[in-house]
Design a protein around this motif. Sequence first.
Motif, PDB file in Angstrom:
ATOM      1  N   ILE A  44       0.836  -1.206   0.000  1.00 20.88           N
ATOM      2  CA  ILE A  44       0.000   0.000   0.000  1.00 20.88           C
ATOM      3  C   ILE A  44       0.871   1.256   0.000  1.00 20.88           C
ATOM      4  O   ILE A  44       0.634   2.203  -0.752  1.00 20.88           O
ATOM      5  CB  ILE A  44      -0.952   0.003   1.209  1.00 20.88           C
ATOM      6  CG1 ILE A  44      -1.902  -1.194   1.145  1.00 20.88           C
ATOM      7  CG2 ILE A  44      -1.755   1.306   1.261  1.00 20.88           C
ATOM      8  CD1 ILE A  44      -2.731  -1.392   2.404  1.00 20.88           C
ATOM      9  N   ILE A  45       1.903   1.245   0.848  1.00 17.54           N
ATOM     10  CA  ILE A  45       2.809   2.395   0.934  1.00 17.54           C
ATOM     11  C   ILE A  45       3.524   2.621  -0.391  1.00 17.54           C
ATOM     12  O   ILE A  45       3.706   3.769  -0.827  1.00 17.54           O
ATOM     13  CB  ILE A  45       3.842   2.190   2.063  1.00 17.54           C
ATOM     14  CG1 ILE A  45       3.159   2.273   3.433  1.00 17.54           C
ATOM     15  CG2 ILE A  45       4.961   3.212   1.965  1.00 17.54           C
ATOM     16  CD1 ILE A  45       2.658   3.655   3.813  1.00 17.54           C
ATOM     17  N   SER A  46       3.922   1.557  -1.048  1.00 16.17           N
ATOM     18  CA  SER A  46       4.590   1.694  -2.353  1.00 16.17           C
ATOM     19  C   SER A  46       3.691   2.409  -3.351  1.00 16.17           C
ATOM     20  O   SER A  46       4.157   3.227  -4.156  1.00 16.17           O
ATOM     21  CB  SER A  46       4.971   0.310  -2.898  1.00 16.17           C
ATOM     22  OG  SER A  46       5.925  -0.309  -2.073  1.00 16.17           O
ATOM     23  N   PHE A  47       2.390   2.114  -3.291  1.00 12.49           N
ATOM     24  CA  PHE A  47       1.432   2.788  -4.172  1.00 12.49           C
ATOM     25  C   PHE A  47       1.308   4.262  -3.797  1.00 12.49           C
ATOM     26  O   PHE A  47       1.335   5.143  -4.655  1.00 12.49           O
ATOM     27  CB  PHE A  47       0.071   2.098  -4.081  1.00 12.49           C
ATOM     28  CG  PHE A  47      -1.004   2.766  -4.874  1.00 12.49           C
ATOM     29  CD1 PHE A  47      -1.028   2.690  -6.260  1.00 12.49           C
ATOM     30  CD2 PHE A  47      -2.004   3.499  -4.245  1.00 12.49           C
ATOM     31  CE1 PHE A  47      -2.017   3.318  -7.001  1.00 12.49           C
ATOM     32  CE2 PHE A  47      -3.000   4.130  -4.969  1.00 12.49           C
ATOM     33  CZ  PHE A  47      -3.001   4.047  -6.358  1.00 12.49           C
ATOM     34  N   LEU A  48       1.183   4.554  -2.495  1.00 18.96           N
ATOM     35  CA  LEU A  48       1.036   5.943  -2.044  1.00 18.96           C
ATOM     36  C   LEU A  48       2.298   6.759  -2.355  1.00 18.96           C
ATOM     37  O   LEU A  48       2.216   7.962  -2.607  1.00 18.96           O
ATOM     38  CB  LEU A  48       0.750   5.991  -0.539  1.00 18.96           C
ATOM     39  CG  LEU A  48      -0.518   5.267  -0.048  1.00 18.96           C
ATOM     40  CD1 LEU A  48      -0.688   5.454   1.451  1.00 18.96           C
ATOM     41  CD2 LEU A  48      -1.755   5.763  -0.792  1.00 18.96           C
ATOM     42  N   PHE A  49       3.444   6.097  -2.336  1.00 17.46           N
ATOM     43  CA  PHE A  49       4.713   6.791  -2.570  1.00 17.46           C
ATOM     44  C   PHE A  49       4.933   7.144  -4.039  1.00 17.46           C
ATOM     45  O   PHE A  49       5.941   7.777  -4.385  1.00 17.46           O
ATOM     46  CB  PHE A  49       5.882   5.947  -2.053  1.00 17.46           C
ATOM     47  CG  PHE A  49       6.382   6.382  -0.706  1.00 17.46           C
ATOM     48  CD1 PHE A  49       7.674   6.819  -0.534  1.00 17.46           C
ATOM     49  CD2 PHE A  49       5.544   6.358   0.398  1.00 17.46           C
ATOM     50  CE1 PHE A  49       8.140   7.227   0.703  1.00 17.46           C
ATOM     51  CE2 PHE A  49       5.983   6.758   1.640  1.00 17.46           C
ATOM     52  CZ  PHE A  49       7.294   7.205   1.800  1.00 17.46           C
ATOM     53  N   LEU A  50       4.011   6.747  -4.899  1.00 15.75           N
ATOM     54  CA  LEU A  50       4.112   7.173  -6.299  1.00 15.75           C
ATOM     55  C   LEU A  50       4.041   8.694  -6.395  1.00 15.75           C
ATOM     56  O   LEU A  50       4.637   9.294  -7.296  1.00 15.75           O
ATOM     57  CB  LEU A  50       2.981   6.548  -7.117  1.00 15.75           C
ATOM     58  CG  LEU A  50       3.094   5.048  -7.391  1.00 15.75           C
ATOM     59  CD1 LEU A  50       1.831   4.548  -8.098  1.00 15.75           C
ATOM     60  CD2 LEU A  50       4.324   4.752  -8.243  1.00 15.75           C
ATOM     61  N   VAL A  51       3.322   9.329  -5.468  1.00 18.81           N
ATOM     62  CA  VAL A  51       3.188  10.794  -5.498  1.00 18.81           C
ATOM     63  C   VAL A  51       4.524  11.484  -5.217  1.00 18.81           C
ATOM     64  O   VAL A  51       5.018  12.247  -6.045  1.00 18.81           O
ATOM     65  CB  VAL A  51       2.094  11.283  -4.525  1.00 18.81           C
ATOM     66  CG1 VAL A  51       2.070  12.815  -4.480  1.00 18.81           C
ATOM     67  CG2 VAL A  51       0.738  10.751  -4.947  1.00 18.81           C
TER      68      VAL A  51
END
Length: 230
Positions: free
Chosen positions: A65-72
Amino acid sequence: MTKKLIQLSLSSLKFEKEIVTSILKIGIPVSLQDGFIQVAFLIITIIANSRGVEISAAVGIVEKIISFLFLVPSTMMQTVSTISSQAIGAGKKALARKTLFTSMAISTSIGLIFAISFQFISEPVIALFTHDAKVVQLATGYMHSYVFDCAIASMHFCFSGFFVASGYSIVSFIHNVASIITLRVPGAYLASIYYPKTLFPMGLAAPAGGVLQLAICIGFYRYLRKKDKI
């Protein structure tokens, strides 16, 4: 070549020492930095795996989940690097700095929205990955603390992009390695020892490391501004 506008020969294909040195000066610290980050994630995964299947599963879910949020923040870092480098190349340092702080404001705002939102929606989101109540409970605690790194990272990621664009990629390398060695990995390890039944303290290691990185970035930025180098 068919119109003879340019002429190429084997003698043209050679290394230009100054250009190669410039490329390596920027590229090597960035590549080493990325390598250290992956090693840190690997060590944290090993720590989680050593604590049992449920904790390992919980950490794995949150990391996804964090990897997805860190796309920003990661995408914004590339944005700052690209636009700032063009501005600096054109001799417009003020525009480069404006790019840094505008991008930082955008990504940090989104990071704060993520951090606050996941204090309320962590459990249903994590439940999409598993039906194990214990894993959901552990992952929720981990997410509640870890997710604040989205906001903190949004700031030091933008600084990293700016430093790379300015030719000071070594600064980005320094603050990442300092964070990994002093807080992220040791913090995760100590939390696993002293708080074996919850992942909330372990999740705090990431934002704590991010705060250190941000402090180093601000210090370098103020130093370079004082010297009028950026």
